[in-house]
Design a protein around this motif. Structure first.
Motif, PDB file in Angstrom:
ATOM      1  N   MET A  54       0.831  -1.202   0.000  1.00 23.55           N
ATOM      2  CA  MET A  54       0.000   0.000   0.000  1.00 23.55           C
ATOM      3  C   MET A  54       0.870   1.259   0.000  1.00 23.55           C
ATOM      4  O   MET A  54       0.607   2.206  -0.744  1.00 23.55           O
ATOM      5  N   MET A  55       1.921   1.236   0.824  1.00 29.30           N
ATOM      6  CA  MET A  55       2.809   2.399   0.878  1.00 29.30           C
ATOM      7  C   MET A  55       3.473   2.634  -0.473  1.00 29.30           C
ATOM      8  O   MET A  55       3.542   3.759  -0.958  1.00 29.30           O
ATOM      9  N   THR A  56       3.959   1.541  -1.067  1.00 32.23           N
ATOM     10  CA  THR A  56       4.629   1.669  -2.362  1.00 32.23           C
ATOM     11  C   THR A  56       3.696   2.268  -3.398  1.00 32.23           C
ATOM     12  O   THR A  56       4.048   3.197  -4.116  1.00 32.23           O
ATOM     13  N   ILE A  57       2.481   1.718  -3.474  1.00 38.28           N
ATOM     14  CA  ILE A  57       1.543   2.193  -4.493  1.00 38.28           C
ATOM     15  C   ILE A  57       1.162   3.644  -4.215  1.00 38.28           C
ATOM     16  O   ILE A  57       1.075   4.462  -5.140  1.00 38.28           O
ATOM     17  N   ALA A  58       0.984   3.990  -2.935  1.00 39.72           N
ATOM     18  CA  ALA A  58       0.659   5.375  -2.595  1.00 39.72           C
ATOM     19  C   ALA A  58       1.780   6.299  -3.066  1.00 39.72           C
ATOM     20  O   ALA A  58       1.538   7.310  -3.728  1.00 39.72           O
ATOM     21  N   LEU A  59       3.025   5.924  -2.769  1.00 39.60           N
ATOM     22  CA  LEU A  59       4.162   6.746  -3.179  1.00 39.60           C
ATOM     23  C   LEU A  59       4.237   6.866  -4.691  1.00 39.60           C
ATOM     24  O   LEU A  59       4.559   7.913  -5.231  1.00 39.60           O
ATOM     25  N   ARG A  60       3.931   5.754  -5.378  1.00 39.05           N
ATOM     26  CA  ARG A  60       3.994   5.753  -6.831  1.00 39.05           C
ATOM     27  C   ARG A  60       2.924   6.682  -7.408  1.00 39.05           C
ATOM     28  O   ARG A  60       3.149   7.369  -8.391  1.00 39.05           O
ATOM     29  N   PHE A  61       1.731   6.712  -6.811  1.00 43.64           N
ATOM     30  CA  PHE A  61       0.619   7.411  -7.453  1.00 43.64           C
ATOM     31  C   PHE A  61       0.388   8.829  -6.958  1.00 43.64           C
ATOM     32  O   PHE A  61      -0.387   9.568  -7.560  1.00 43.64           O
ATOM     33  N   ILE A  62       1.064   9.235  -5.866  1.00 43.95           N
ATOM     34  CA  ILE A  62       0.869  10.618  -5.400  1.00 43.95           C
ATOM     35  C   ILE A  62       1.227  11.637  -6.493  1.00 43.95           C
ATOM     36  O   ILE A  62       0.422  12.499  -6.813  1.00 43.95           O
ATOM     37  N   PRO A  63       2.410  11.508  -7.122  1.00 41.54           N
ATOM     38  CA  PRO A  63       2.712  12.493  -8.178  1.00 41.54           C
ATOM     39  C   PRO A  63       1.715  12.438  -9.340  1.00 41.54           C
ATOM     40  O   PRO A  63       1.322  13.472  -9.863  1.00 41.54           O
ATOM     41  N   THR A  64       1.312  11.211  -9.710  1.00 41.02           N
ATOM     42  CA  THR A  64       0.370  11.049 -10.818  1.00 41.02           C
ATOM     43  C   THR A  64      -0.955  11.744 -10.501  1.00 41.02           C
ATOM     44  O   THR A  64      -1.507  12.464 -11.326  1.00 41.02           O
ATOM     45  N   LEU A  65      -1.462  11.530  -9.284  1.00 42.00           N
ATOM     46  CA  LEU A  65      -2.747  12.123  -8.927  1.00 42.00           C
ATOM     47  C   LEU A  65      -2.637  13.642  -8.757  1.00 42.00           C
ATOM     48  O   LEU A  65      -3.582  14.368  -9.070  1.00 42.00           O
ATOM     49  N   LEU A  66      -1.486  14.112  -8.278  1.00 41.28           N
ATOM     50  CA  LEU A  66      -1.307  15.562  -8.164  1.00 41.28           C
ATOM     51  C   LEU A  66      -1.332  16.216  -9.543  1.00 41.28           C
ATOM     52  O   LEU A  66      -1.979  17.237  -9.752  1.00 41.28           O
ATOM     53  N   GLU A  67      -0.619  15.569 -10.487  1.00 41.37           N
ATOM     54  CA  GLU A  67      -0.624  16.089 -11.845  1.00 41.37           C
ATOM     55  C   GLU A  67      -2.042  16.132 -12.395  1.00 41.37           C
ATOM     56  O   GLU A  67      -2.454  17.088 -13.031  1.00 41.37           O
ATOM     57  N   GLU A  68      -2.771  15.063 -12.110  1.00 42.38           N
ATOM     58  CA  GLU A  68      -4.140  14.980 -12.605  1.00 42.38           C
ATOM     59  C   GLU A  68      -5.004  16.080 -11.979  1.00 42.38           C
ATOM     60  O   GLU A  68      -5.812  16.710 -12.666  1.00 42.38           O
ATOM     61  N   THR A  69      -4.811  16.325 -10.671  1.00 52.34           N
ATOM     62  CA  THR A  69      -5.553  17.388 -10.000  1.00 52.34           C
ATOM     63  C   THR A  69      -5.309  18.717 -10.692  1.00 52.34           C
ATOM     64  O   THR A  69      -6.245  19.478 -10.978  1.00 52.34           O
ATOM     65  N   GLU A  70      -4.034  18.961 -10.990  1.00 49.77           N
ATOM     66  CA  GLU A  70      -3.679  20.207 -11.653  1.00 49.77           C
ATOM     67  C   GLU A  70      -4.394  20.325 -13.001  1.00 49.77           C
ATOM     68  O   GLU A  70      -4.921  21.363 -13.355  1.00 49.77           O
ATOM     69  N   LYS A  71      -4.391  19.188 -13.722  1.00 48.75           N
ATOM     70  CA  LYS A  71      -5.016  19.170 -15.038  1.00 48.75           C
ATOM     71  C   LYS A  71      -6.516  19.466 -14.940  1.00 48.75           C
ATOM     72  O   LYS A  71      -7.055  20.282 -15.673  1.00 48.75           O
ATOM     73  N   ILE A  72      -7.185  18.794 -14.003  1.00 51.64           N
ATOM     74  CA  ILE A  72      -8.630  18.998 -13.849  1.00 51.64           C
ATOM     75  C   ILE A  72      -8.915  20.443 -13.434  1.00 51.64           C
ATOM     76  O   ILE A  72      -9.840  21.077 -13.952  1.00 51.64           O
ATOM     77  N   MET A  73      -8.081  20.974 -12.505  1.00 48.78           N
ATOM     78  CA  MET A  73      -8.288  22.362 -12.077  1.00 48.78           C
ATOM     79  C   MET A  73      -8.215  23.303 -13.261  1.00 48.78           C
ATOM     80  O   MET A  73      -9.059  24.185 -13.423  1.00 48.78           O
ATOM     81  N   LYS A  74      -7.195  23.081 -14.092  1.00 54.53           N
ATOM     82  CA  LYS A  74      -7.043  23.958 -15.258  1.00 54.53           C
ATOM     83  C   LYS A  74      -8.237  23.820 -16.190  1.00 54.53           C
ATOM     84  O   LYS A  74      -8.740  24.813 -16.713  1.00 54.53           O
ATOM     85  N   ALA A  75      -8.664  22.563 -16.377  1.00 58.16           N
ATOM     86  CA  ALA A  75      -9.792  22.327 -17.280  1.00 58.16           C
ATOM     87  C   ALA A  75     -11.041  23.031 -16.746  1.00 58.16           C
ATOM     88  O   ALA A  75     -11.798  23.651 -17.501  1.00 58.16           O
TER      89      ALA A  75
END
Lengths: 281, 264
Positions: free
Chosen positions: B160-181
């Protein structure tokens, strides 16, 4: 006669639907044989059943009726599943959603770790696999810093490190830019030629089919056309009916032929076209 | 908003003795530090602990300023703790202004609490500063392994920790993208009262959650396709090696903890 690596016998598959609205029949009576070292491309528009077909090869889905054999192992037998997944690796469309670990090498090691391979051997395989896809210099990078094409190559390396006989790629280039697509296609072809890995490449890009040994065209859950790329593309009329486009250059050749220019209909590359139009060169 | 520059765990790569220690040694050391800080009562003890921490920072060749900056996010809590202790402890009054009184006991207790907190924050940050998230995860998994029989899901927690660490940057990028959209279509995330702003987050969070669930689904299929079936029969690519320096480090840590804990 040689035993096929993958054999589908009268395979049908229906997706279960909730609330009893009846299921969606994604595969209808599919028969298919894939031999070792072959490069088979599967074409079809959205909903034609090509992804469902792919998921049957490594037992992510099992047939509603009929039988799928992988290296002689029946995918419907639960005890076979892990051995089958070791023999058949799968690469998916979205490169972001199939990388597990926080660094490239760690991710490539994920498959061998699952197989219980000793650490020293995993190290060796990770290096080899990254070399095979040309990503060795990125081994310590976090996946989110890579381009789409690079991520997809890492995903392929993650499969290669498991030493499979066959790789199934389910629209691996659908989310990539042209440069990324080229990177991935070159990698797949190299693995097929140099490592002798059997490839089942699922796509809706016509030009990715050209280098294949054999092309299957699917529509409404059936294989409707099968043959070499040249044979398949010469069926321009049928392909258009199936809402598939032939490659631009093939289309041009066919249009020229219909206007009376003497040119064969199965032209696949610009080079061939040049050869036929200007035979003196 | 600059999500891209976010570093997780604030790990500073290096090749010092401290960096090379087995993560398990460092986790154990951090645990000892926490215990010690609550056992010690008196400025001599705190001084010794501070010296020890300074020694580790020096050994790890960490930039001092970076380490001290780690206190900044917790400044409010720190000031509040010290302030409350200083002003609200009863005893011998040494200063009085309107309704604020400062007592001798208050000053002493405030100072103690403040020192304790500072040492706690700086000391524990050394763990994440010198250990990469991967090593940390491996260390936690390995330390929890013996408790598997008691039903502690060691491997699952590490995964769980590994996957969380792996996906935090991905989800942050996605948040940024959705905010811009959403901003491109006139959404406003900045203005309005608290309620207004909370409400404006809905068009951000709904697509984010939908996509996170889709990702989870696809990742699960991909993991299964790669032969994942839980921790059983799994080997580790990176082996933890408990070496001689780890033995030395642990001996030193335990001795230090016992001596300081008992005598000060």
């Amino acid at each position: 006669m040689k035993q096929p690596l993958v054999r589908f016998t009268n395979v049908s598959f229906t997706y279960a639907r909730a609330q009893g609205r009846g299921g969606w029949q994604a595969l209808r009576d599919v028969n298919l044989e894939v031999f070792e070292h072959e490069f088979v491309a599967v074409l079809g528009r959205n909903g034609s059943g090509k992804s469902t077909l792919a998921k049957h090869v490594n037992a992510l889905l099992t047939p509603t009726s009929g039988q799928v054999l992988v290296a002689g192992l029946d995918t419907s037998v639960p005890e076979n599943v892990w051995e089958i997944r070791q023999k058949v690796g799968m690469v998916f469309q979205n490169p972001d959603n199939q990388l597990v670990a926080t660094t490239v090498e760690e991710d490539v090691a994920f498959g061998p770790e699952n197989l219980g391979i000793p650490p020293a051997e995993i190290q060796r395989r990770v290096t080899e696999a990254l070399e095979a896809v040309g990503m060795l210099q990125y081994r310590l990078h976090p996946p989110h810093r890579l381009s789409g094409g690079q991520k997809q190559r890492v995903a392929i390396a993650g499969i290669v490190s498991m030493r499979p006989k066959c790789i199934v790629l389910d629209e691996p280039t659908a989310m990539l830019d042209p440069a990324g697509r080229r990177e991935v296609m070159e990698t797949i072809h190299r693995l097929n030629k140099e490592e002798g890995i059997t490839v089942l490449h699922i796509t809706h890009h016509m030009d990715e089919v050209i280098g294949a040994d054999r092309v299957l065209v699917m529509d409404q859950g059936r294989i409707v056309l099968e043959g070499t790329p040249r044979e398949v593309f010469s069926q321009g009329e049928l392909l258009r009916e199936l809402h598939l486009d032939v490659p631009q250059i093939t289309d041009l050749a066919q249009r020229l032929a219909s206007r009376g220019v003497s040119i064969p209909s199965g032209i696949l590359t610009v080079n061939e076209m040049v050869m036929h139009l200007c035979p003196s060169d | 908003m600059r999500f891209r520059n976010l570093t997780i765990g604030q790990h500073i790569p290096g090749n010092s003795v401290v960096h090379r220690l087995d993560p398990r040694t460092k986790i154990l050391g951090t645990t000892l530090l926490i215990v010690l800080l609550f056992a010690v009562n008196g400025f001599i003890g705190y001084g010794l602990v501070a010296l020890a921490i300074a020694g580790v920072i020096h050994l790890a060749k960490l930039p001092w300023r970076y380490v001290i900056r780690g206190l900044r996010p917790l400044l409010v809590i720190l000031l509040l703790t010290v302030g409350l202790n200083v002003f609200l402890t009863e005893g011998e009054v040494i200063f009085r202004l309107w309704f604020l009184t400062i007592t001798r006991e208050g000053l002493a207790r405030g100072g103690m609490m403040g020192t304790r907190l500072v040492l706690l924050i700086v000391g524990t940050s050394l763990l994440t500063l010198t250990t990469s998230p991967i090593q940390l995860t491996d260390g936690i998994e390995s330390l929890l392994n013996p408790f598997r029989r008691l039903g502690v899901p060691a491997h699952e927690l590490a995964m769980m920790m590994t996957i969380a660490l792996r996906f935090i940057p991905t989800l942050l990028e996605e948040t940024e993208k959705i905010m811009k959209a959403q901003m491109a279509r006139g959404a406003d995330f900045q203005s309005g009262g608290l309620m207004q702003r909370a409400k404006s987050l809905i068009p951000l969070l709904v697509p984010l959650f939908v996509s996170a669930f889709r990702r989870a689904d696809e990742l699960a299929i991909a993991m299964e396709a790669r032969g994942y079936r839980g921790g059983q029969g799994r080997t580790k690519f990176r082996e933890l090696r408990f070496g001689r320096i780890d033995a030395v480090a642990i001996a030193l840590l335990v001795t230090f903890t016992v001596v300081v804990g008992v005598f000060f």
